[in-house]
Design a protein around this motif. Structure first.
Motif, PDB file in Angstrom:
ATOM      1  N   TYR A  82       0.844  -1.211   0.000  1.00 19.99           N
ATOM      2  CA  TYR A  82       0.000   0.000   0.000  1.00 19.99           C
ATOM      3  C   TYR A  82       0.863   1.238   0.000  1.00 19.99           C
ATOM      4  CZ  TYR A  82      -3.884  -2.862   1.801  1.00 19.99           C
ATOM      5  OH  TYR A  82      -4.849  -3.795   1.996  1.00 19.99           O
ATOM      6  N   ALA A  83       1.815   1.257   0.934  1.00 17.05           N
ATOM      7  CA  ALA A  83       2.596   2.469   1.138  1.00 17.05           C
ATOM      8  C   ALA A  83       3.400   2.788  -0.103  1.00 17.05           C
ATOM      9  CB  ALA A  83       3.511   2.303   2.347  1.00 17.05           C
ATOM     10  N   SER A  84       4.012   1.766  -0.720  1.00 20.99           N
ATOM     11  CA  SER A  84       4.828   2.103  -1.880  1.00 20.99           C
ATOM     12  C   SER A  84       3.956   2.579  -3.035  1.00 20.99           C
ATOM     13  CB  SER A  84       5.723   0.938  -2.302  1.00 20.99           C
ATOM     14  OG  SER A  84       5.197  -0.275  -1.907  1.00 20.99           O
ATOM     15  N   VAL A  85       2.804   1.941  -3.210  1.00 24.85           N
ATOM     16  CA  VAL A  85       1.914   2.375  -4.296  1.00 24.85           C
ATOM     17  C   VAL A  85       1.468   3.819  -4.080  1.00 24.85           C
ATOM     18  CG1 VAL A  85      -0.375   2.030  -5.286  1.00 24.85           C
ATOM     19  CG2 VAL A  85       1.101   0.078  -4.911  1.00 24.85           C
ATOM     20  N   THR A  86       1.001   4.106  -2.872  1.00 25.19           N
ATOM     21  CA  THR A  86       0.480   5.453  -2.644  1.00 25.19           C
ATOM     22  C   THR A  86       1.590   6.495  -2.649  1.00 25.19           C
ATOM     23  OG1 THR A  86       0.517   4.925  -0.301  1.00 25.19           O
ATOM     24  CG2 THR A  86      -1.609   4.880  -1.387  1.00 25.19           C
ATOM     25  N   ALA A  87       2.738   6.130  -2.083  1.00 22.57           N
ATOM     26  CA  ALA A  87       3.828   7.099  -2.067  1.00 22.57           C
ATOM     27  C   ALA A  87       4.232   7.434  -3.501  1.00 22.57           C
ATOM     28  CB  ALA A  87       5.022   6.543  -1.298  1.00 22.57           C
ATOM     29  N   LEU A  88       4.292   6.413  -4.334  1.00 21.88           N
ATOM     30  CA  LEU A  88       4.643   6.637  -5.739  1.00 21.88           C
ATOM     31  C   LEU A  88       3.631   7.570  -6.400  1.00 21.88           C
ATOM     32  CD1 LEU A  88       6.889   5.548  -7.556  1.00 21.88           C
ATOM     33  CD2 LEU A  88       5.210   3.943  -8.481  1.00 21.88           C
ATOM     34  N   MET A  89       2.358   7.280  -6.146  1.00 20.13           N
ATOM     35  CA  MET A  89       1.313   8.112  -6.752  1.00 20.13           C
ATOM     36  C   MET A  89       1.409   9.539  -6.239  1.00 20.13           C
ATOM     37  SD  MET A  89      -2.137   5.924  -7.256  1.00 20.13           S
ATOM     38  CE  MET A  89      -2.401   5.036  -5.762  1.00 20.13           C
ATOM     39  N   ALA A  90       1.656   9.674  -4.941  1.00 19.71           N
ATOM     40  CA  ALA A  90       1.716  11.016  -4.364  1.00 19.71           C
ATOM     41  C   ALA A  90       2.871  11.807  -4.969  1.00 19.71           C
ATOM     42  CB  ALA A  90       1.862  10.927  -2.846  1.00 19.71           C
ATOM     43  N   ILE A  91       4.033  11.152  -5.083  1.00 21.47           N
ATOM     44  CA  ILE A  91       5.192  11.866  -5.617  1.00 21.47           C
ATOM     45  C   ILE A  91       4.955  12.240  -7.082  1.00 21.47           C
ATOM     46  CG2 ILE A  91       7.632  11.603  -6.183  1.00 21.47           C
ATOM     47  CD1 ILE A  91       6.888  12.106  -3.198  1.00 21.47           C
ATOM     48  N   MET A  92       4.346  11.317  -7.822  1.00 24.78           N
ATOM     49  CA  MET A  92       3.995  11.635  -9.202  1.00 24.78           C
ATOM     50  C   MET A  92       3.056  12.825  -9.240  1.00 24.78           C
ATOM     51  SD  MET A  92       3.468   7.953 -11.014  1.00 24.78           S
ATOM     52  CE  MET A  92       1.886   8.528 -11.622  1.00 24.78           C
ATOM     53  N   GLY A  93       2.115  12.830  -8.319  1.00 25.14           N
ATOM     54  CA  GLY A  93       1.156  13.932  -8.252  1.00 25.14           C
ATOM     55  C   GLY A  93       1.848  15.250  -7.959  1.00 25.14           C
ATOM     56  N   VAL A  94       2.721  15.230  -6.953  1.00 21.42           N
ATOM     57  CA  VAL A  94       3.443  16.449  -6.580  1.00 21.42           C
ATOM     58  C   VAL A  94       4.196  16.991  -7.790  1.00 21.42           C
ATOM     59  CG1 VAL A  94       5.376  17.334  -5.213  1.00 21.42           C
ATOM     60  CG2 VAL A  94       3.682  15.837  -4.156  1.00 21.42           C
ATOM     61  N   LEU A 121       8.771  14.465   3.001  1.00 13.44           N
ATOM     62  CA  LEU A 121       9.034  15.864   2.643  1.00 13.44           C
ATOM     63  C   LEU A 121      10.265  15.955   1.749  1.00 13.44           C
ATOM     64  CD1 LEU A 121       8.093  18.761   3.104  1.00 13.44           C
ATOM     65  CD2 LEU A 121       9.692  18.900   5.009  1.00 13.44           C
ATOM     66  N   LEU A 122      11.277  15.185   2.112  1.00 12.48           N
ATOM     67  CA  LEU A 122      12.518  15.201   1.342  1.00 12.48           C
ATOM     68  C   LEU A 122      12.265  14.747  -0.094  1.00 12.48           C
ATOM     69  CD1 LEU A 122      15.648  15.556   1.673  1.00 12.48           C
ATOM     70  CD2 LEU A 122      15.730  13.067   1.859  1.00 12.48           C
ATOM     71  N   VAL A 123      11.567  13.620  -0.217  1.00 10.97           N
ATOM     72  CA  VAL A 123      11.313  13.100  -1.567  1.00 10.97           C
ATOM     73  C   VAL A 123      10.441  14.075  -2.350  1.00 10.97           C
ATOM     74  CG1 VAL A 123      10.369  11.184  -2.881  1.00 10.97           C
ATOM     75  CG2 VAL A 123      11.556  10.750  -0.755  1.00 10.97           C
ATOM     76  N   ALA A 124       9.443  14.657  -1.672  1.00 10.00           N
ATOM     77  CA  ALA A 124       8.565  15.610  -2.349  1.00 10.00           C
ATOM     78  C   ALA A 124       9.364  16.828  -2.812  1.00 10.00           C
ATOM     79  CB  ALA A 124       7.436  16.026  -1.420  1.00 10.00           C
ATOM     80  N   THR A 125      10.306  17.274  -1.960  1.00 11.81           N
ATOM     81  CA  THR A 125      11.135  18.427  -2.341  1.00 11.81           C
ATOM     82  C   THR A 125      11.936  18.096  -3.593  1.00 11.81           C
ATOM     83  OG1 THR A 125      11.347  18.842   0.006  1.00 11.81           O
ATOM     84  CG2 THR A 125      12.774  20.111  -1.447  1.00 11.81           C
ATOM     85  N   MET A 126      12.465  16.877  -3.617  1.00 14.67           N
ATOM     86  CA  MET A 126      13.226  16.485  -4.793  1.00 14.67           C
ATOM     87  C   MET A 126      12.336  16.469  -6.023  1.00 14.67           C
ATOM     88  SD  MET A 126      15.830  13.920  -2.947  1.00 14.67           S
ATOM     89  CE  MET A 126      15.445  12.506  -3.860  1.00 14.67           C
ATOM     90  N   ALA A 127      11.098  16.010  -5.839  1.00 18.68           N
ATOM     91  CA  ALA A 127      10.171  15.986  -6.970  1.00 18.68           C
ATOM     92  C   ALA A 127       9.852  17.407  -7.433  1.00 18.68           C
ATOM     93  CB  ALA A 127       8.900  15.252  -6.581  1.00 18.68           C
ATOM     94  N   CYS A 128       9.798  18.330  -6.480  1.00 19.85           N
ATOM     95  CA  CYS A 128       9.490  19.721  -6.829  1.00 19.85           C
ATOM     96  C   CYS A 128      10.685  20.415  -7.468  1.00 19.85           C
ATOM     97  CB  CYS A 128       9.106  20.523  -5.581  1.00 19.85           C
ATOM     98  SG  CYS A 128       7.504  20.092  -4.949  1.00 19.85           S
TER      99      CYS A 128
END
Lengths: 922, 118
Positions: free
Chosen positions: A803-815, A896-903
């Motif tokens: 669950y976590a990897s699927v959602t985290a992936l989707m969230a980062i893609m979304g960001v 937050l770190l991964v999201a920052t990298m995505a941004c």
């Protein structure tokens, strides 16, 4: 509305009539319609048929309302409401549109596939476990009675026969109490070969209490139940009869040879019948019961003291609640009865009581909460999937704005456009759903194999009709939900506005706001699941690092049943005499077996132990240090007792801290009635002789000073019930030479030098030489035994991680995609700012901030949600604090770190926009 | 589904009833006229639905009457045929009669009297 005269009123309830008309019919017609209806109604009433008039009134009113709604809907949908032609053209249009965008289609269908697949898999787990319908009449009132010791929600204890008989005499809130001793392995001899079968000993009341009868034949009579050792009758399971015996129709009256005795078959249970014995609570092995024998027949199998002792807790009670009685009332009743028993038998009964378990709790209690939590997690993933697809469609809708605007301008109706977009998402959901269900079919089988270790044998986890129907529902729901927001948005835009040329600022902003919300929701969901995954993974890790005391690697275990009886003449002088005779035989066996097997090259070391390691089958002893008076209850300490042969402790990995191991001569002391020797663990040493050297100390067993034991060795603590058992920490362990009380079932622990199959082959070979009637069963590596117990935490952690990897992936893609979109749309603005001299760093931080604000908000919401869910998830954790701030901080900052990298990617792009190129192209 | 300017059969009945009732055309009377004169049982809701459509097409116009005790103190909604409605009626009826001309014997064949009964 003027109503100057209310002299005449319509039929009751007039308020309903007014409400219906008020909600269905256009405002300027309401009065006229109600007036017309009343006028005619009055005429009909006056002509003397009030009842018919009422009927007429309401039917006219309903049809008028219905037609008004239809007309309204028609006007709204431009005449294309649900027409088949309309649907077909929608589907054609959607398919064309999807085919034009293979990237988008694949992505969206994949997201749907994963989310729907996960939900289908979880639904089939729920369907196969918690939703099991138990095939007993009025199964809701059936209860299993299990023992508790000091703490109510202690999950592992069985009860002794005297205790259950006490309850049967003293309880007022329950019906008859039947007794079962499940999961007893017995050698079944046919045509010279002996193999183990799974036997349950039951009282004659057992089947009547459950409310089931045999498919044919009969069940046990009271006489068979009571006659000691004299009613060799057996009932077979349908599976055993139809499978192993080839559905022999003349089975009744024929016989089976079990452990050297001949049992007459009197009945066969129906197909689909499931037994309490199917759940191997004691052994940890979930095998279907194959044969039922009367409880009285347990005597030749079980030593008489195990039959009559209050400490021999191997039995469960089965009963029905009396009508109107709640579980709570029964528990109070049980506590009362237990208090009486405790006064009578303070030694054996101190702290003991019982609890009543519903069938669902009995069979699936250990997984009920985890499965529910995992189902909720799957729903959260589904929500994420919907949001994700909605976001993708939204981006696409905005890209198609011009086309949609043209269509609106040309007279296409809004509803039509909404419908088309929902059709698109429905098709995506359908595609993804099909793929997902296929995925689930494969995954479920794999998961079930691993998971099933902890499940009763009748459990069938698979894609049943119910699951497929539910999944179809999910597909439709997903399609509609994912299409609704973008659809409504597409239908709302104004034509002139979108056609006016440059992308309007207002539009971008509102899209951006959608985007931000989507990011926030995604990040929050992802964080909740990430924290859940972190907690369950930590829990699994904690479990795996609990020291068992065993050196579990390369340790093979199996049980040997030293079948008795056959070699002995039928009953000569009663049970004790036989037991003594058997004792000689078992002692001989033990020595020979160990000696010969240890010489085999496949084996590095061999020992005997009993009961089986890593099971909840435990024996207890109440011991008193010799300096104290054993007749005073407070002086006696309850400990677990294990039989071990010389060398067994070493093979298991329980190395001696002080003193000596047993040797084969220790039995001579027993024969000579001299001092009995024992080895104790550190915990017992601390309990009995704190801060003293325990070697050479003596203790009494039981209330008398007759049986006194001398400690000859000290070993480290071990978890014989398994790593997850917290209750084992209550007791210390004492080890007793196997030769002193040679138990009929003995576990061999074998340290392998090669493969396990070679060693097993060697063991069978040796066994044939030593004792031809003995059977080997329960073969498992010690690590597998541990794994079997830990199937549920393992399953939880695995699912949570998915669950976590699927959602985290989707969230980062979304960001990433939302911010990238924003940057694309703000290219001109950024270029102008760049041209006006804004430094790159400033542009970078500005864009980063835009991207991170919704992320931070989502993290905040996610943390708060996880915090409030901590109590729920805590129930499935082992030795993990669900509210530990460190977990939250770590997972939150990681996200937050991964999201920052995505941004960072779009932000850097924004900072490097070349004003000249952009402004020139404009 | 009748298109803009072509009233359907039921709409014809409603318009003709309105025309026939002149000043007294409202829900109850229209319904009664259609069922008694036209011989077609019809619900009030269907009448209202047709009236709604015809008013929307501009074939009819409505006005509110006075509240009456027999109606629970509610006003009637009277309908009048508009010029446009009249023209549509003319067009379609004349088209109908042109199409039906000389076909009476086919459409309404006389009963074949073989035994002179009646």
């Amino acid at each position: 509305m003027t109503r100057d005269d209310r002299s005449f009123r319509g039929p009751w309830p007039q308020l309903l009539a007014e409400w219906m008309v008020g909600h269905c019919v256009p405002a300027d017609e309401q009065d006229a319609l109600l007036g017309d209806l009343l006028e005619e109604y009055g005429e009909r009433v006056r002509s003397g048929r009030r009842r018919w008039a009422n009927l007429w009134y309401w039917s006219q009113l309903s049809s008028a309302c219905g037609l008004a709604i239809r007309d309204h809907a028609r006007r709204w949908t431009d005449g294309g409401w649900a027409g088949f032609e309309g649907v077909r053209s929608d589907v054609r249009y959607a398919l064309r549109s999807l085919a034009r965008r293979p990237g988008f289609t694949t992505m969206a269908a994949l997201v749907m596939a994963v989310t729907i697949g996960l939900n289908t898999a979880m639904l089939s787990v729920v369907d196969g476990t918690l939703l099991t319908r138990f095939p007993f009449p009025d199964a809701d009132r059936l209860r299993v009675i299990r023992g508790t010791w000091f703490v109510r929600d202690w999950s592992v204890a069985a009860l002794s026969i005297p205790e259950l008989r006490d309850f049967a005499d003293r309880l007022e809130t329950t019906g008859e109490i039947a007794i079962i001793r499940p999961a007893y392995r017995v050698g079944w001899t046919r045509e010279g070969a002996t193999e183990p079968v799974n036997v349950a000993f039951v009282t004659s009341t057992y089947f009547p209490v459950l409310g089931v009868g045999p498919a044919f034949g009969r069940t046990f009579t009271q006489a068979e139940d009571e006659a000691l050792d004299a009613s060799p009758v057996a009932i077979l399971s349908h599976g055993f009869w139809s499978g192993t015996l080839g559905a022999d129709s003349a089975v009744l009256g024929s016989s089976v040879d079990l452990a050297g005795r001949r049992f007459t078959i009197i009945g066969v249970m129906p197909e689909g019948y499931l037994d309490l014995g199917d759940r191997g609570l004691l052994t940890g092995e979930n095998r279907a019961t194959q044969i039922w024998l009367p409880l009285s027949m347990a005597r030749p199998f079980i030593q008489s003291e195990m039959f009559e002792s209050r400490l021999a807790r191997q039995y469960f009670g089965v009963t029905r609640l009396r009508p109107g009685v709640t579980d709570e009332e029964v528990r109070r009743d049980i506590d009362r009865a237990a208090a009486v028993a405790e006064q009578e038998f303070p030694d054996e009964q101190a702290g003991w009581s019982a609890d009543v378990w519903s069938l669902r709790r009995f069979f699936f209690g250990n997984m009920e909460k985890p499965v529910r939590i995992l189902l909720a997690g799957a729903a959260l993933v589904l929500l994420m999937g919907c949001v994700n697809v909605a976001a993708m469609v939204l981006v696409h809708v905005d890209a198609r704005r011009r086309e949609l605007a043209v269509r609106l301008a040309l007279g296409a109706h809004r509803v039509r456009i909404v419908r088309q977009i929902i059709t698109e998402t429905l098709i995506l959901a359908g595609l993804g759903g099909t793929l997902g269900v296929l995925l689930a079919a494969v995954a479920t089988r794999r998961l079930a194999d691993a998971f099933a270790l902890g499940l009763p044998s009748f459990t069938d986890i698979g894609l049943g009709t119910g699951v497929l129907v539910a999944s179809t529902g999910i597909v439709v729901l997903t399609g509609v939900v994912a299409g609704l927001v973008p659809g409504l948005r597409a239908g709302r835009g104004s034509a002139s506005y979108a056609l006016s040329g440059s992308p309007g600022v207002g539009m971008t902003r509102s899209r951006a706001r959608y985007g931000e919300w989507i990011v926030t929701v995604q990040v929050a969901c992802a964080l909740v699941l990430l924290i859940g995954a972190a907690l369950t993974a930590t829990s699994l890790y904690r479990i795996s690092t609990v020291p068992t005391g065993y050196d579990s690697e390369g340790l093979l275990t199996f049980t040997v049943d030293l079948a008795n009886g056959a070699a002995l003449p039928e009953d000569q002088g009663g049970i004790n005499r036989r037991w003594l005779t058997d004792r000689q035989r078992r002692m001989r066996f033990a020595e020979q077996f160990v000696a010969e097997l240890s010489r085999a090259p496949e084996v590095d070391g061999i020992g005997l132990a009993g009961p089986d390691p890593i099971t909840h089958q435990r024996w207890h002893m109440a011991i008193t240090p010799a300096r104290l008076d054993p007749t005073i209850p407070e002086n006696r300490k309850l400990v677990q007792e294990l039989l071990v042969s010389p060398g067994a402790l070493d093979v298991m990995g329980l190395s001696l801290i002080a003193g000596r191991d047993f040797d084969w001569n220790d039995r001579l002391r027993f024969d000579a009635r001299t001092d009995l020797v024992t080895i104790i663990d550190e915990k017992t040493a601390e309990t009995l002789w704190p801060d003293e050297d325990p070697i050479g100390k003596r203790f009494y067993n039981g209330r008398s000073q007759q049986s006194s034991w001398t400690v000859v060795g000290l070993v480290g603590n071990a978890k014989h019930r398994g790593r997850m058992s917290t209750e084992a920490s209550v007791w210390g362990d004492i080890y007793v030479p196997y030769l002193i009380t040679p138990w009929r079932f003995v576990s061999a622990v074998v340290r392998l030098s090669g493969s396990s199959s070679d060693a097993l082959e060697a063991a069978r070979r040796v066994l044939r030489d030593v004792d031809q009637e003995a059977v080997i069963y329960n073969v498992a590596m010690l690590e597998d035994r541990l794994r079997r117990q830990e199937a549920v935490p393992w399953f939880s952690a695995t699912m949570m991680a998915i669950y976590a990897s699927v959602t985290a992936l989707m969230a980062i893609m979304g960001v990433y995609s939302v911010l990238a979109c924003t940057v694309r749309e703000r290219t001109r603005e950024l270029a102008v700012r760049g041209a006006l001299g804004a430094p790159q760093a400033m542009l970078l931080t500005a864009v980063l901030r835009t991207g991170l604000v919704p992320v931070v908000l989502g993290i905040g919401i996610g943390l708060a949600a996880s915090w409030s869910l901590a109590r729920v998830i805590e129930s499935m954790l082992f030795a993990v604090d669900a509210t530990a701030p460190s977990t939250y901080a770590a997972v939150g900052s990681l996200l937050l770190l991964v999201a920052t990298m995505a941004c960072l990617v779009p932000a850097v792009r924004a900072a490097h926009i070349d004003p000249i190129t952009v402004l020139r192209s404009d | 589904m009748p298109r803009e300017d072509h009233p359907g059969e039921f709409e014809h009945l409603v318009m003709l009833a309105v025309l026939r009732l002149s000043e007294d055309a409202y829900g109850v009377t229209i319904r009664r006229t259609i069922s008694e004169r036209g011989g077609r049982a019809v619900s009030l809701g269907a009448v209202y639905s047709a009236l709604r459509r015809l008013e929307g097409k501009g074939f009819l116009r409505s006005r509110s009457g006075q509240p009456e005790p027999v109606r629970g103190g509610r006003a009637k909604k009277f309908f009048l045929l508009e010029e446009k409605g009249l023209r549509a009626l003319q067009t379609s009826l004349s088209r109908l009669s042109r199409m039906a001309a000389d076909l009476d014997e086919v459409i309404f064949p006389l009963p074949e009297s073989t035994d002179g009964g009646g």
